[in-house]
Design a protein around this motif. Structure first.
Motif, mmCIF file in Angstrom:
data_model
loop_
_atom_site.group_PDB
_atom_site.id
_atom_site.type_symbol
_atom_site.label_atom_id
_atom_site.label_comp_id
_atom_site.label_asym_id
_atom_site.label_seq_id
_atom_site.Cartn_x
_atom_site.Cartn_y
_atom_site.Cartn_z
ATOM 1 N N GLY A 258 0.537 9.924 -15.505
ATOM 2 C CA GLY A 258 0.439 10.718 -16.723
ATOM 3 C C GLY A 258 1.191 10.059 -17.863
ATOM 4 O O GLY A 258 1.693 8.933 -17.733
ATOM 5 N N GLU A 259 1.295 10.772 -18.973
ATOM 6 C CA GLU A 259 1.945 10.223 -20.165
ATOM 7 C C GLU A 259 3.435 10.518 -20.225
ATOM 8 O O GLU A 259 4.144 9.952 -21.052
ATOM 9 C CB GLU A 259 1.253 10.777 -21.416
ATOM 10 C CG GLU A 259 -0.206 10.353 -21.554
ATOM 11 C CD GLU A 259 -0.895 11.034 -22.722
ATOM 12 O OE1 GLU A 259 -0.355 12.053 -23.205
ATOM 13 O OE2 GLU A 259 -1.961 10.549 -23.149
ATOM 14 N N GLN A 296 -11.800 9.020 -10.854
ATOM 15 C CA GLN A 296 -13.094 8.540 -11.361
ATOM 16 C C GLN A 296 -13.376 9.073 -12.759
ATOM 17 O O GLN A 296 -13.783 8.322 -13.657
ATOM 18 C CB GLN A 296 -14.200 8.968 -10.391
ATOM 19 C CG GLN A 296 -15.595 8.508 -10.778
ATOM 20 C CD GLN A 296 -16.638 8.953 -9.763
ATOM 21 O OE1 GLN A 296 -16.346 9.116 -8.587
ATOM 22 N NE2 GLN A 296 -17.857 9.178 -10.238
ATOM 23 N N LEU A 297 -13.143 10.372 -12.961
ATOM 24 C CA LEU A 297 -13.409 10.977 -14.269
ATOM 25 C C LEU A 297 -12.525 10.370 -15.355
ATOM 26 O O LEU A 297 -12.985 10.091 -16.473
ATOM 27 C CB LEU A 297 -13.207 12.487 -14.202
ATOM 28 C CG LEU A 297 -14.361 13.304 -13.617
ATOM 29 C CD1 LEU A 297 -13.910 14.730 -13.333
ATOM 30 C CD2 LEU A 297 -15.553 13.304 -14.570
ATOM 31 N N ILE A 298 -11.256 10.179 -15.054
ATOM 32 C CA ILE A 298 -10.327 9.629 -16.043
ATOM 33 C C ILE A 298 -10.664 8.167 -16.344
ATOM 34 O O ILE A 298 -10.676 7.733 -17.501
ATOM 35 C CB ILE A 298 -8.876 9.785 -15.551
ATOM 36 C CG1 ILE A 298 -8.508 11.274 -15.459
ATOM 37 C CG2 ILE A 298 -7.904 9.049 -16.460
ATOM 38 C CD1 ILE A 298 -7.249 11.560 -14.670
ATOM 39 N N LYS A 299 -10.972 7.419 -15.300
ATOM 40 C CA LYS A 299 -11.305 6.009 -15.474
ATOM 41 C C LYS A 299 -12.552 5.828 -16.325
ATOM 42 O O LYS A 299 -12.630 4.921 -17.170
ATOM 43 C CB LYS A 299 -11.505 5.360 -14.104
ATOM 44 C CG LYS A 299 -11.840 3.879 -14.152
ATOM 45 C CD LYS A 299 -12.032 3.320 -12.754
ATOM 46 C CE LYS A 299 -12.410 1.846 -12.803
ATOM 47 N NZ LYS A 299 -12.637 1.293 -11.434
ATOM 48 N N GLU A 300 -13.553 6.722 -16.131
ATOM 49 C CA GLU A 300 -14.824 6.590 -16.847
ATOM 50 C C GLU A 300 -14.821 7.297 -18.194
ATOM 51 O O GLU A 300 -15.834 7.300 -18.897
ATOM 52 C CB GLU A 300 -15.957 7.127 -15.968
ATOM 53 C CG GLU A 300 -16.154 6.315 -14.681
ATOM 54 C CD GLU A 300 -17.202 6.911 -13.762
ATOM 55 O OE1 GLU A 300 -17.708 8.024 -14.091
ATOM 56 O OE2 GLU A 300 -17.509 6.302 -12.721
ATOM 57 N N ARG A 308 0.935 14.915 -17.625
ATOM 58 C CA ARG A 308 1.888 14.792 -16.527
ATOM 59 C C ARG A 308 1.235 14.037 -15.372
ATOM 60 O O ARG A 308 0.043 14.165 -15.122
ATOM 61 C CB ARG A 308 2.355 16.175 -16.054
ATOM 62 C CG ARG A 308 3.059 16.965 -17.139
ATOM 63 C CD ARG A 308 3.357 18.396 -16.721
ATOM 64 N NE ARG A 308 4.045 19.090 -17.818
ATOM 65 C CZ ARG A 308 3.419 19.696 -18.821
ATOM 66 N NH1 ARG A 308 2.088 19.737 -18.854
ATOM 67 N NH2 ARG A 308 4.115 20.275 -19.789
ATOM 68 N N THR A 309 2.028 13.288 -14.648
ATOM 69 C CA THR A 309 1.543 12.576 -13.470
ATOM 70 C C THR A 309 1.104 13.576 -12.403
ATOM 71 O O THR A 309 1.734 14.627 -12.218
ATOM 72 C CB THR A 309 2.655 11.670 -12.914
ATOM 73 O OG1 THR A 309 2.889 10.625 -13.862
ATOM 74 C CG2 THR A 309 2.290 11.079 -11.571
ATOM 75 N N TYR A 457 -5.104 19.181 -12.688
ATOM 76 C CA TYR A 457 -5.366 18.574 -13.996
ATOM 77 C C TYR A 457 -5.012 19.544 -15.126
ATOM 78 O O TYR A 457 -4.388 19.148 -16.124
ATOM 79 C CB TYR A 457 -6.825 18.146 -14.113
ATOM 80 C CG TYR A 457 -7.094 17.427 -15.413
ATOM 81 C CD1 TYR A 457 -6.763 16.083 -15.555
ATOM 82 C CD2 TYR A 457 -7.622 18.093 -16.516
ATOM 83 C CE1 TYR A 457 -6.957 15.416 -16.765
ATOM 84 C CE2 TYR A 457 -7.825 17.442 -17.724
ATOM 85 C CZ TYR A 457 -7.495 16.100 -17.843
ATOM 86 O OH TYR A 457 -7.688 15.462 -19.036
ATOM 87 N N LEU A 458 -5.400 20.809 -15.002
ATOM 88 C CA LEU A 458 -5.101 21.790 -16.049
ATOM 89 C C LEU A 458 -3.596 22.006 -16.186
ATOM 90 O O LEU A 458 -3.073 22.108 -17.302
ATOM 91 C CB LEU A 458 -5.813 23.105 -15.741
ATOM 92 C CG LEU A 458 -7.337 23.079 -15.904
ATOM 93 C CD1 LEU A 458 -7.980 24.265 -15.200
ATOM 94 C CD2 LEU A 458 -7.718 23.062 -17.385
ATOM 95 N N TYR A 459 -2.891 22.073 -15.047
ATOM 96 C CA TYR A 459 -1.431 22.233 -15.098
ATOM 97 C C TYR A 459 -0.801 21.014 -15.757
ATOM 98 O O TYR A 459 0.148 21.125 -16.546
ATOM 99 C CB TYR A 459 -0.876 22.420 -13.681
ATOM 100 C CG TYR A 459 0.406 23.224 -13.605
ATOM 101 C CD1 TYR A 459 1.508 22.910 -14.395
ATOM 102 C CD2 TYR A 459 0.525 24.301 -12.723
ATOM 103 C CE1 TYR A 459 2.684 23.640 -14.315
ATOM 104 C CE2 TYR A 459 1.695 25.035 -12.634
ATOM 105 C CZ TYR A 459 2.768 24.700 -13.431
ATOM 106 O OH TYR A 459 3.933 25.430 -13.356
ATOM 107 N N SER A 460 -1.337 19.850 -15.424
ATOM 108 C CA SER A 460 -0.752 18.621 -15.968
ATOM 109 C C SER A 460 -1.083 18.419 -17.439
ATOM 110 O O SER A 460 -0.451 17.595 -18.108
ATOM 111 C CB SER A 460 -1.248 17.415 -15.167
ATOM 112 O OG SER A 460 -2.619 17.184 -15.420
#
Length: 646
Positions: A258-259, A296-300, A308-309, A457-460
């Motif tokens: 994450g950031e 996959q979704l983030i990479k594409e 957050r990680t 993902y939503l929590y992060s």
């Protein structure tokens, strides 16, 4: 709902999850006999790590000593166990091979000690289920004890009397799906998943046994009773080629960076015997599929990088969680929330129940269950009905907090990682050798993976827009509790309203803690509106204030839940006897022990701890609490100080 951000993200993630890929991973994991700290578990960990790496994820295996010396919080790490051969053969009054490890590992009680009784016929002594081990005066030395159910009650007696082994069925009923197992076509030849828990070398050397099928148990009981009238015993030969050694247990870790330095944790236990497929090859596969789909979704570019990680841990249940938390004890505040996946995909055909979202306890002060519910609302919108609403094609329910898996360790306030669990109940084949891949619904694997991925993902990536969508779900939960109090005639409803005020306030603070800068200011404005609404709804209750009298203030000197099996093993005989007397006299202490420790924050008096426990469980434990705390003070786990409540 379908035009919400939560629905959009969840739907996108669901479309990326693949039931076939998750099902292949279930089959891969289920090839291995995955007893904690064993070669089979290690091979399953390696296979899982390889699959995650092949999908492009950063993955590695973390190893921890399994040597009876390493202690993580209060959990002592047991030693590695190997079994090469084990069998038991009834020789009288008929001949039958009742257990064979090479054919079905569950026919042996896991972590059994080695012994060779292959050259001697050993008497089998039957005791009924309701017999009291402490009042039993029969001769067990060199003999096999047979008790159909509840074998763990007899472990100490067998050790003390130098018994040769234990025979048992110990496959409890789960009404209405699992009853009369000896006549059930699916279960009458199944073995239960049973294990010894060794925390001393003496225990390793003295305990061994076999798990009989319900059919075998019924027939052997009948033979024991019949022969007993003539003063005779059934006899058997057996052999166990097993060993204990210092070794390791492993966690599999994968990461989606994450950031920020903060993290969301996704867990599933990888352990259990080879035949354990729904529990928990299904949960491990769901968690892995969740990470693969997100990666996959983030990479594409389908989803932006999370704030957050997101960290995945596939672990040996309980021990793996304790080991990871102890290793990262100084960094736990970075982990803001968690999701635990534990058996999710049993086919919902009447033998397996709904998918269940287990909420966090009140002491977690969390909206985690609300986020999980919002995700499932999106997943449940599967089929349009009447053009105005949607209905699901699977069964789901959210329930209040229940203990049972790693979520209860993570949600402990001294760990403070509020974690929900996704599970399934009932399950007819739970903890039996009948739990197989044919029992699974690949579609539920996909939904479980999508739920885990969406939640993490939503929590992060929580934003003000998502906060606006979640606050109504949180309100729905608290409104229901306020309404229940409003309709209650209970004399402690004002006290429960005071408790609920605290839970609401700390939950709103939990929301606020996830924002910073201008976003935090905007979030605080939204939360203040909610705060005023709750205050208005609770204004009709009396002001039950905290006690003003002085009283003992207990403080925990350990983190995480108390690992009672370990603690009992380390107690003296006198301490174990005192603990048994205490919990027999005050059974509510045994039932409420984890709640008691959850609420022991070093600030509350004993009476205030009892109030908190009662508000959540409707169980009054106050009478036994002074003795409870004194017992654990003597063990060095509790500190008692006089405090004053102003």
């Amino acid at each position: 709902m379908t035009d919400s951000k939560i629905f959009s993200i969840t739907n996108k993630i669901y479309n990326c999850c693949q039931s076939e890929r998750a099902f292949r991973m279930v089959k891969e994991i289920a090839q291995y006999h995955r007893i904690q700290a064993s070669r089979g578990y290690r091979e399953a960990a390696k296979a899982s790590c390889r699959l995650l790496r092949d999908a492009g994820l950063e993955a590695r295996i973390l190893s921890y000593p399994a040597d009876l010396k390493k202690v993580c919080f209060t959990q002592r790490m047991f030693r590695e166990w190997r079994c090469e051969e084990a069998w038991l053969e009834l020789t009288f009054p008929w001949k039958e091979r009742m257990a064979c490890f090479s054919r079905e590992e569950m026919s042996l009680i896991q972590r059994s000690a080695p012994a060779d009784y292959s050259g001697r016929e050993t008497p089998i002594v039957y005791v009924p289920d309701d017999a009291d081990p402490e009042r039993f005066e029969g001769d067990l030395e060199g003999k096999i004890l047979f008790v159909e159910n509840g074998f763990e009650r007899w472990i100490q007696k067998v050790k003390d009397c130098r018994g040769a082994a234990i025979l048992t069925v110990s496959m409890p009923e789960i009404k209405p799906v699992r009853v009369n197992m000896s006549e059930d076509e699916e279960l009458k030849e199944a073995h239960a998943n049973l294990s010894f828990h060794h925390y001393t070398e003496e225990s390793e050397a003295s305990l061994r046994g076999f798990a009989l099928t319900p059919r075998m148990g019924k027939e052997l009981r009948t033979a024991c009773l019949s022969l007993g009238k003539e003063g005779k015993y059934p006899r058997a030969r057996f052999k166990i080629d097993a060993s204990f050694e210092n070794g390791f247990l492993e966690n599999v870790e994968a990461v989606i960076p994450g950031e920020s330095q903060e993290e969301v944790l996704l867990t599933a236990h990888l352990c259990h015997p080879r035949s354990s497929v729904n529990d928990n090859a299904s949960g491990a596969a769901c968690a892995a599929e969740a990470m693969i789909a997100l990666h996959q979704l983030i990479k594409e570019g389908g989803l932006p990088k999370p704030r957050r990680t997101i960290r995945l841990l596939l672990i040996p249940e309980f021990t793996g969680a304790y080991a990871y938390l102890e290793e990262h004890e100084g960094e736990l505040e970075r982990i803001v929330g968690g999701f635990n996946v534990d058996m999710t995909a049993g086919r919902q055909d009447g033998n397996a129940g709904p998918m269940i979202l287990v909420d966090t306890p009140d002491c977690a002060h969390s909206f985690s269950g609300d986020l999980g519910e919002a995700v499932f609302e999106a997943l449940l919108a599967e089929c349009t009905f009447g053009g105005v609403t949607s209905v699901p094609l699977f069964s789901f329910v959210r329930v209040p907090f229940v203990f049972g898996s790693d979520h209860y360790i993570l949600s402990d306030p001294t760990v403070d990682i509020p974690t929900v669990a996704l599970t399934q109940w009932p399950d007819k084949t739970y903890h039996t050798s009948a739990d197989s891949a044919e029992h699974l619904d690949p579609g539920l694997l996909r939904r479980g993976a999508a739920a885990a991925a969406s939640y993490c993902y939503l929590y992060s990536s929580l934003t003000g827009e998502l906060l606006k969508e979640l606050l109504p779900v949180t309100a729905r939960r608290f409104f229901a509790r306020i309404d229940k109090l409003r309709r209650s005639a209970s004399g402690d409803r004002d006290e429960k309203a005071r408790h609920l005020r605290q839970v609401i306030e700390t939950t709103l603070l939990r929301y606020a803690s996830l924002f910073c800068g201008e976003e935090k200011r905007e979030a605080e404005e939204l939360l203040e509106q909610e705060r005023r609404l709750y205050e208005a709804l609770l204004s009709g209750f009396g002001e039950a204030v905290g006690r003003k009298s002085r009283g003992p203030v207990p403080k925990r000197l350990f983190r995480g839940p108390a690992a009672m099996r370990c603690l009992l093993a380390e107690m003296t005989e006198g301490q174990r006897r005192r603990w048994k007397e205490l919990t027999n006299h005050y059974p509510q202490l045994s039932f409420g022990m984890d709640y008691i420790f959850y609420e022991t924050d070093g600030v509350r008096t004993i009476e205030e701890v009892a109030d908190c426990v009662r508000c959540q469980t409707d169980t009054d434990c106050l009478e036994g609490l002074p003795a409870f705390y004194e017992f654990f003070r003597e063990l060095g786990l509790i500190e008692l100080a006089e405090g004053e409540k102003l």
